[in-house]
Design an enzyme around this catalytic site. Structure first.
Site, PDB file in Angstrom:
ATOM      1  N   CYS A 150       0.827  -1.210   0.000  1.00 24.90           N
ATOM      2  CA  CYS A 150       0.000   0.000   0.000  1.00 24.90           C
ATOM      3  C   CYS A 150       0.855   1.252   0.000  1.00 24.90           C
ATOM      4  CB  CYS A 150      -0.900   0.033   1.223  1.00 24.90           C
ATOM      5  SG  CYS A 150      -1.857  -1.444   1.428  1.00 24.90           S
TER       6      CYS A 150
ATOM      7  N   CYS B 154      -3.121   8.324   6.909  1.00 19.20           N
ATOM      8  CA  CYS B 154      -1.782   8.277   7.494  1.00 19.20           C
ATOM      9  C   CYS B 154      -1.827   8.589   8.987  1.00 19.20           C
ATOM     10  CB  CYS B 154      -0.849   9.268   6.796  1.00 19.20           C
ATOM     11  SG  CYS B 154      -0.520   8.830   5.083  1.00 19.20           S
TER      12      CYS B 154
END
Lengths: 183, 403
Positions: A48, A122
């Site tokens: 990813c 994130c």
């Protein structure tokens, strides 16, 4: 809205990320491997594009409460991944384990003065890494794990599994392509 | 209050633009010509008064210049606003006008998004699309084209050179096969027109896309070459400009700039392609030598002279781009994190690069204003950036990503 600092951040950097994000990204705090950590949290997946490893050492403060006495990170990822890793180490350092567990995505995003919507995951990843490091510490100490932390750990593990499944697909596709080419 | 604790970073002292494959600055000579002549060419080229006719004259002169450059006739050039529009017109227009003959379209797996998405849209409308595999260098095998063609095939579209890795496709050969099998052949030459010779006769194409903004002309001008006799329907309807194939008031100033830019590109083609290749090769050799774990994307020889695509182990592309940007260097990446869709580059993946490797990709594309000292600057800055990002990363040895 704040005008981007063109001198410091030409083009993309100035318009996409806040100055605070760029500062953490350029001069990250507390990065590198930690020898003999008390807890490690490993989240993300290289497929990813984001992998965070967070190391903690646990000590005690003057009122004998357990605190994050030292913290370090190692991150493979984009600007937001590195900046959130650095910021969370600042936020967690010196905090009691109880307080550190409460650091979440919202607090982290606020600390950085905002993140682009597409990069919000994130901040989730960084908060997860810290939770996992504390979970790992409790587990190594054979201590009872707070309910909230246990819930988080179950969710993170489930997500990891989903990603690994996805990765399996990649491997399958790759094998198919390779065998087709060979044949 | 937070700001005080932050150490000020040194301001950028130098700007190095190495993203010419994405967009080129307008040549100052071209810009001057457009602005100087603008008062005389503002009118609607469809108007019968002298103002309109003046604009029309410039439009037709520009058409002639561009047609000559690719060995076509003026009436085979149709102006559009972008390469994206030209490619949309080529696929959708040919599909629509030839659907009575068949419903099968063949494209390569590394086409630009505008071709990929147009094909996908046609698929949703009942057309059947074959996406050709490429080899590790990004090359389409002409034999695959021959094998993919069936009685219902109406169009093959393969780009002249790829925008991400620079690989130049065997268009001549593919075109020959298409013509033998009586199938129309389109090629997107957005990256090659004005940089390497493009002749529609030599390339055996029936349709070809070219763009102004990749050759130091203004944005908003492009063309689709359509060989005389090819059946194609318009996708934009209206006042019947461009012989009815593309309605909408002609953007004469931009088209004029496009033609002027093309003349300049032709004048400089041989010397520029040699100069850029020398610098590109030096940049490539320097990177490979100084940065451990760097790999070349695309074909080492069959490649545009100005494009260098590499991938680095254990580095994420967006981080690399921003670090470069902070040092004044503009480049691009195929990393998922830098894309709106959060998926790694379909081009790199098609060449067999794995997702985790595509994350570390970097494209440096050189152009007319690139200087030797720019290459020195990048060669000095890049190794330190890679080293720094690897220091922060948990992955350091080759084995760790393979498990």
């Amino acid at each position: 809205m704040k005008k981007p600092n063109r001198k410091l951040c030409p083009a993309a950097a100035g318009s996409t990320y806040t100055d605070k994000v760029i500062q953490h990204f350029q001069t990250p705090h507390n990065y590198g491997k930690m020898e003999n950590p008390d807890g490690i949290g490993k989240v993300g997946n290289i497929i990813c594009g984001d992998v965070m490893w967070l190391y903690i050492k646990v000590g005690k403060n003057s009122s004998k409460k357990e605190i994050v006495s030292d913290i370090k990170f190692e991150t493979f990822g984009c600007v937001a991944a590195i900046a959130t890793s650095s910021a969370i180490t600042d936020m967690a350092k010196g905090k009691t384990l109880e307080a550190a567990q409460k650091i979440d995505k919202a607090g982290l995003v606020k600390e950085l003065g905002g993140l682009p919507p597409i990069k919000l995951h994130c901040s989730v990843l960084a908060a997860d890494a810290l939770a996992e490091a504390i979970y790992d510490y409790y587990q190594k100490q054979k201590r009872a794990i707070p309910k909230e932390l246990e819930t988080k750990h179950i969710r993170i593990s489930a997500e990891k599994k989903i990603i690994e499944e996805k990765y399996k697909d990649w491997v399958d596709i790759e094998e198919k392509i390779q065998s087709k080419r060979a044949g | 209050m937070v700001k005080k604790t932050i150490k000020k970073t040194k301001p950028v002292v130098r700007r190095v633009y190495l993203d010419y494959a994405a967009a080129t600055p307008v040549d100052p000579k071209v810009a001057k010509k457009i602005t100087g002549d603008l008062p005389g060419i503002f009118a609607n080229s469809m108007s019968f008064h002298s103002f309109g006719q003046a604009a029309r004259a410039v439009l037709e002169e520009s058409r002639q210049i561009l047609a000559q450059m690719i060995g076509a006739q003026s009436r085979e050039i149709f102006f559009t606003a972008s390469a994206t529009e030209s490619n949309n017109l080529a696929l959708k227009g040919v599909a629509s006008a030839n659907k009575h003959k068949g419903n099968h379209i063949i494209i390569s797996g590394i086409e630009h998004a505008c071709v990929m998405e147009s094909a996908k849209w046609l698929e949703s409308r009942g057309f059947v699309v074959t996406r050709l595999k490429v080899d590790n260098f990004g090359l389409v095998d002409p034999l695959d084209v021959a094998n993919a063609i069936n009685p219902s095939t109406i169009l093959v579209s393969v780009m002249h050179a790829n925008n991400e890795i620079g690989t130049i496709e065997p268009i001549e050969e593919i075109g020959r096969i298409c013509h033998e099998k009586n199938v129309l052949f389109h090629s997107d030459a957005a990256q090659t027109f004005g940089k390497i010779p493009v002749s529609v006769q030599k390339l055996n194409v029936d349709l070809l896309t070219a763009s102004s903004q990749k050759i130091y002309g203004p944005k908003g001008a492009a063309f689709l070459y359509v060989r005389e006799g090819v059946k194609i329907d318009p996708i934009i309807h209206g006042g019947g400009q461009e012989s009815g194939l593309r309605s909408g008031t002609s953007n004469v100033p931009a088209i004029y700039g496009f033609a002027q830019a093309a003349l300049e590109a032709r004048r400089l083609m041989a010397s520029e392609s040699k100069r850029l290749k020398t610098m590109r090769d030096r940049l490539q050799a320097g990177i490979m030598k100084t940065i451990e774990g760097s790999h070349l994307n695309g074909h080492p020889q069959k490649r545009l002279p100005n494009i260098l695509s590499v991938w680095f182990e254990f580095v994420e592309g967006e981080s690399m781009i921003i670090q470069l940007d902070l040092r004044g260097i503009a480049a691009s990446t195929g990393s998922a994190c830098s894309s709106a869709k959060l998926t790694p580059s379909h081009v790199l993946m098609a060449t067999g690069v794995r997702p985790q490797e595509a994350h570390g990709s970097l494209r440096l594309s050189l152009g007319r204003y690139t200087k030797e000292s720019d290459i020195d600057y990048v060669l000095k800055a890049l190794p330190a950036i890679i080293q720094r990002l690897r220091e922060i990363s948990p992955f350091k040895k080759s084995e760790e990503t393979k498990s």
